[in-house]
Design an enzyme around this catalytic site. Structure first.
Site, PDB file in Angstrom:
ATOM      1  N   LYS A 262      15.760 -13.044 -11.133  1.00  0.00           N
ATOM      2  CA  LYS A 262      15.498 -11.985 -12.275  1.00  0.00           C
ATOM      3  C   LYS A 262      14.527 -12.675 -13.160  1.00  0.00           C
ATOM      4  CE  LYS A 262      16.052  -9.555 -10.722  1.00  0.00           C
ATOM      5  NZ  LYS A 262      16.281  -8.691  -8.827  1.00  0.00           N
TER       6      LYS A 262
ATOM      7  N   HIS B 106      23.271 -34.945  -7.818  1.00  0.00           N
ATOM      8  CA  HIS B 106      22.446 -35.455  -7.069  1.00  0.00           C
ATOM      9  C   HIS B 106      20.724 -35.565  -6.942  1.00  0.00           C
ATOM     10  CE1 HIS B 106      26.091 -36.426  -5.224  1.00  0.00           C
ATOM     11  NE2 HIS B 106      26.520 -34.787  -5.189  1.00  0.00           N
TER      12      HIS B 106
ATOM     13  N   CYS C 264       1.540  -1.245   0.197  1.00  0.00           N
ATOM     14  CA  CYS C 264       0.186  -0.138  -0.314  1.00  0.00           C
ATOM     15  C   CYS C 264       0.952   1.539   0.047  1.00  0.00           C
ATOM     16  CB  CYS C 264      -0.646  -0.169   1.074  1.00  0.00           C
ATOM     17  SG  CYS C 264      -2.560  -1.559   1.573  1.00  0.00           S
TER      18      CYS C 264
ATOM     19  N   GLU D 179      20.721 -14.916  -7.989  1.00  0.00           N
ATOM     20  CA  GLU D 179      19.889 -13.563  -8.363  1.00  0.00           C
ATOM     21  C   GLU D 179      19.288 -13.963  -9.932  1.00  0.00           C
ATOM     22  OE1 GLU D 179      19.164 -11.536  -7.054  1.00  0.00           O
ATOM     23  OE2 GLU D 179      18.980 -10.023  -8.241  1.00  0.00           O
TER      24      GLU D 179
ATOM     25  N   LYS E  29       7.076  -3.816  -4.830  1.00  0.00           N
ATOM     26  CA  LYS E  29       8.592  -3.280  -4.838  1.00  0.00           C
ATOM     27  C   LYS E  29       8.562  -3.342  -3.039  1.00  0.00           C
ATOM     28  CE  LYS E  29      12.448  -1.533  -5.412  1.00  0.00           C
ATOM     29  NZ  LYS E  29      12.999  -2.550  -6.688  1.00  0.00           N
TER      30      LYS E  29
ATOM     31  N   ARG F 238       5.205   0.896  -6.484  1.00  0.00           N
ATOM     32  CA  ARG F 238       5.721  -0.163  -4.937  1.00  0.00           C
ATOM     33  C   ARG F 238       4.768  -1.315  -5.507  1.00  0.00           C
ATOM     34  NH1 ARG F 238       6.917   2.787  -0.096  1.00  0.00           N
ATOM     35  NH2 ARG F 238       5.459   0.999   1.044  1.00  0.00           N
TER      36      ARG F 238
ATOM     37  N   TRP G 278      -2.336  -2.699  -1.735  1.00  0.00           N
ATOM     38  CA  TRP G 278      -2.215  -4.356  -2.308  1.00  0.00           C
ATOM     39  C   TRP G 278      -3.178  -4.962  -0.992  1.00  0.00           C
ATOM     40  CZ3 TRP G 278       0.881  -8.243   0.321  1.00  0.00           C
ATOM     41  CH2 TRP G 278       1.246  -9.157  -0.896  1.00  0.00           C
TER      42      TRP G 278
ATOM     43  N   ASN H 117      -1.854   2.405   5.737  1.00  0.00           N
ATOM     44  CA  ASN H 117      -1.324   1.229   5.246  1.00  0.00           C
ATOM     45  C   ASN H 117      -0.808   0.609   6.536  1.00  0.00           C
ATOM     46  OD1 ASN H 117       1.462  -0.186   3.939  1.00  0.00           O
ATOM     47  ND2 ASN H 117       2.391   1.759   3.565  1.00  0.00           N
ATOM     48  N   GLY H 118      -0.509  -0.803   6.405  1.00  0.00           N
ATOM     49  CA  GLY H 118      -0.114  -1.715   7.701  1.00  0.00           C
ATOM     50  C   GLY H 118      -0.654  -2.349   7.369  1.00  0.00           C
TER      51      GLY H 118
ATOM     52  N   GLU I   5      10.798 -13.662 -11.680  1.00  0.00           N
ATOM     53  CA  GLU I   5      10.200 -13.109 -11.505  1.00  0.00           C
ATOM     54  C   GLU I   5       9.397 -12.019 -12.615  1.00  0.00           C
ATOM     55  OE1 GLU I   5      11.128 -10.101  -8.357  1.00  0.00           O
ATOM     56  OE2 GLU I   5      13.848 -10.136  -9.133  1.00  0.00           O
TER      57      GLU I   5
HETATM   58  C1  F6R Z   1      13.603  -9.336  -6.096  1.00  0.00           C
HETATM   59  C2  F6R Z   1      13.519  -8.164  -5.521  1.00  0.00           C
HETATM   60  C3  F6R Z   1      13.300  -8.804  -3.972  1.00  0.00           C
HETATM   61  C4  F6R Z   1      13.944  -7.968  -2.382  1.00  0.00           C
HETATM   62  C5  F6R Z   1      12.917  -7.834  -1.574  1.00  0.00           C
HETATM   63  C6  F6R Z   1      13.491  -7.629  -0.212  1.00  0.00           C
HETATM   64  O1  F6R Z   1      14.136  -8.826  -7.431  1.00  0.00           O
HETATM   65  O2  F6R Z   1      13.533  -7.347  -5.340  1.00  0.00           O
HETATM   66  O3  F6R Z   1      13.323  -9.469  -3.492  1.00  0.00           O
HETATM   67  O4  F6R Z   1      14.527  -7.810  -3.173  1.00  0.00           O
HETATM   68  O5  F6R Z   1      11.334  -8.242  -1.284  1.00  0.00           O
HETATM   69  O6  F6R Z   1      13.340  -6.279  -0.227  1.00  0.00           O
HETATM   70  P1  F6R Z   1      14.269  -5.094   0.224  1.00  0.00           P
HETATM   71  O7  F6R Z   1      16.068  -5.309  -0.133  1.00  0.00           O
HETATM   72  O8  F6R Z   1      13.118  -3.556  -0.225  1.00  0.00           O
HETATM   73  O9  F6R Z   1      14.309  -5.597   1.784  1.00  0.00           O
END
Ligand code: F6R
Length: 609
Positions: A486, A505, A2, A482, A604, A27, A75, A101-102, A489
């Protein structure tokens, strides 16, 4: 997750609120709404789906005239993403409207109590209890009603309150959710994120948990939870408006990939003075703390956790300290071995990730000192930590992190070399070599971008692979984790990363003709071992796209295709190595027509556990 915005001043509020909500779109959200006060009446409009729906429903804001208002992107957590469940929520008598928000943890008990008292609930949200509490406690004094209401709430909240009786006044309340006040001239703002504020003002006040503020066009007064006024200094935001815009790129993600050399420079250069690494202004204090450290625990989520994995290889290799890396959502559920000789390193781009916050609290309760690596100044994680090293990546808008991740790696590079020197484990010559290597990372990263113009073409070639594997050893494996995240997602392709030696294995059963395996082979010392693993999958018909050092010819004895990474000290390879794989993920998602900057189901900043 949110987002909230609020405005009071001399301009029409609705267009400003809609603009603020657009800035918060990144976000992640599923519905939105605004409420405006006009001539002692509150009116609101809400819409599920995109902000564009709300813009249409409000006729660009013209349908809701007035100079004071609040807005929200939701959200969904409690109740489906419908118009009714969208915020704002209004009291039964229309006197109050709120955005939240929360999560209110005790909402069920409060809902029962308020229902028994005759309040009628219209939504399924936890939030609606707040607006009825305000209504119940209000006797003409907004501050008193806010204090009584806040005292009843358990959980996390950033709240914006609008009251029909109080022309030109807004109230903003913070508890464990981000909330920033924007200080203007003849107008004031609040928002859950500075990106919604910077086009109006760069002067901000960061509220502390338990504080609330009354905003009018001319004044902002902040109070603690007992109602006593508290003074706050005004901070200046360093991000500029352009940083939160696409600047000619098709997507924020591509812009942010391309910005990495600059972001790395901003993160690295101020911390190297006269050839020595300096940890901002806490160098001396941290030196004293570090002298007692016997163990290091790195905790984070998602990509930040993957940065932590790279950090472990770095720190163990350079500093000979035992390092554990723990997913933040798991750390506190396993009775972790953390004490006052433990350094807890928390890594977070947003600084607001609920699981990481909980892990930090757990670590602190057990006596650990906390050093965090954070991108957002004034965020909750930054405030909770004993030491903060900021990544100067600028605002990261695309949901999939790129420059946030690589600048975290840069800080881990700096930190581990600093710690190794502190422990007397580096010769002067090796120290200078590593410092030079770190200083060269922005240029190496640019080279990584320039070396791989074929990523778009390779993405086209492999876009139909519905399931693929990344393999690598040591640091190559950490980067593979990573790279795999990427890809999955943003392109929704199933992908997994494996330690190259582990595949046989069990998982090798899934290798069949045509399956794509991305093999990371940038570490010279492990090249032959990884080549053997490549042979194993090739023997079973896999296609192999390798990631190898620039100039490596041997890779083509097995690989079908390759991406290249410029020569770098092996310990510092992760940053240039991830770059072509970020580009590969981007181009696969683009070729498959995916929503790159806002992938489905993701947010985000993950502010719920
Ligand atoms: C993937 C991504 C997420 C964040 C994770 C932690 O591209 O962005 O996996 O890395 O949600 O978020 P932060 O770094 O904001 O704690």
């Amino acid at each position: 997750m949110c987002g909230i915005v609020g405005y009071t001043g001399g301009q029409e509020a609705s267009p400003l609120l809609l603009d603020g909500l657009k800035k918060l779109e990144y976000r992640g959200y599923d519905s939105a709404g605004i409420a405006v006060q006009n001539d002692g009446v509150l009116r609101m409009i809400k819409a599920s789906g995109q902000i564009a729906n709300l813009v249409e429903k409000t006729d660009g804001g013209a349908a809701l005239p007035g100079f004071t208002g609040i807005g929200h992107t939701r959200w969904a957590t409690h109740g489906a993403p419908t118009d009714t469940n969208a915020h704002p929520h209004m009291s039964n008598d229309g006197k109050f409207a709120i955005v939240h928000n929360g999560i209110i943890e005790n909402y069920a008990a409060l809902r029962q109590e308020l229902t028994d008292r005759g309040f009628v609930f219209r939504s399924e949200t936890d939030t609606e209890v707040i607006v009825h509490l305000l209504d119940m406690y209000y006797r003409g004094d907004l501050k008193a009603a806010v204090m009584h209401t806040a005292a009843r709430l358990e959980g996390s909240y950033a709240l914006g309150v609008l009251c029909a009786d109080q022309p030109g006044k807004l109230c903003a309340i913070k508890m464990a959710s981000p909330l920033i006040l924007g200080v203007g001239v003849g107008e004031n703002f609040f928002a859950s994120d500075v990106t919604a504020l910077v086009s109006h003002t760069k002067n901000v006040i960061y509220l502390e948990d338990g504080e609330f503020a009354e905003l009018t066009p001319e004044n902002i007064t902040v109070y603690d939870c007992t109602g006593k006024p508290v003074s706050h200094s005004v901070s200046r935001v360093v991000w500029d408006v352009e940083a939160a815009e696409k600047g000619g790129y098709d997507h924020f993600m591509l812009k942010e990939i391309m910005e990495q050399p600059r972001a790395l420079k901003a993160t690295i250069e101020p911390r190297i003075r006269n050839g020595r690494i300096v940890l901002d202004d806490f160098d001396d204090a941290f030196r004293v703390c570090f002298a007692d450290v016997r163990r290091i625990v790195i905790t984070a989520c998602g990509s930040a956790y993957h940065a932590g994995m790279v950090g472990r290889y770095l720190i163990e290799s350079l500093c000979r300290v035992n390092v554990e890396v723990d997913v933040a959502s798991e750390l506190r559920y396993r009775d972790p071995i953390i004490d006052d000789q433990t350094l807890l390193i928390a890594v977070s781009q947003s600084g607001e990730t609920a699981d990481t916050i909980a892990a930090i609290k757990e670590g602190k309760n057990r006596g650990a000192k906390v050093l965090s690596i954070v991108n957002v100044v004034g965020s909750t994680i930054a405030k909770l930590s004993d030491y903060v090293i900021y990544t100067w990546a600028g605002p990261e808008i695309a949901v999939a992190t790129t420059k946030g991740y690589t600048t975290q790696l840069a800080v881990l590079d700096l930190l581990s070399v600093w710690m190794a020197r502190e422990r007397g484990l580096l010769t002067g010559e090796r120290y200078d070599e590593l410092v030079k290597g770190i200083l060269a990372l922005p240029e190496r990263t640019q080279r990584s971008i320039d070396l791989n113009p074929q990523t778009g073409y390779l993405a086209e070639r492999y876009r139909d692979n519905t399931s693929l594997f990344f393999i690598g050893r040591n640091m190559d494996y950490a980067v593979g984790l990573e790279a795999s995240l990427k890809l999955k997602e943003i392109s929704y392709l199933h992908s997994e990363a494996y330690a190259a030696g582990e595949l046989k294995h069990g998982t090798i059963a899934l290798i069949e003709p045509g399956r794509l395996v991305v093999a990371l082979a940038c570490l010279d010392s492990l090249f032959d071992k990884t080549m053997s693993n490549i042979k194993e999958v090739k023997a079973r018909g896999a296609k192999v796209m390798a990631v190898a050092r620039e100039g490596s010819r041997r890779i083509f004895t097995e690989a079908d295709d390759a991406l290249f990474v410029p020569a770098t000290d092996p310990l510092l390879t992760a940053i240039p190595e991830i770059v072509p794989l970020q580009l590969f993920a981007y181009y696969v998602a683009k070729a498959n027509g995916c929503e790159i900057d806002k992938p489905r189901n993701l947010a985000k900043s993950v502010t719920v556990e």
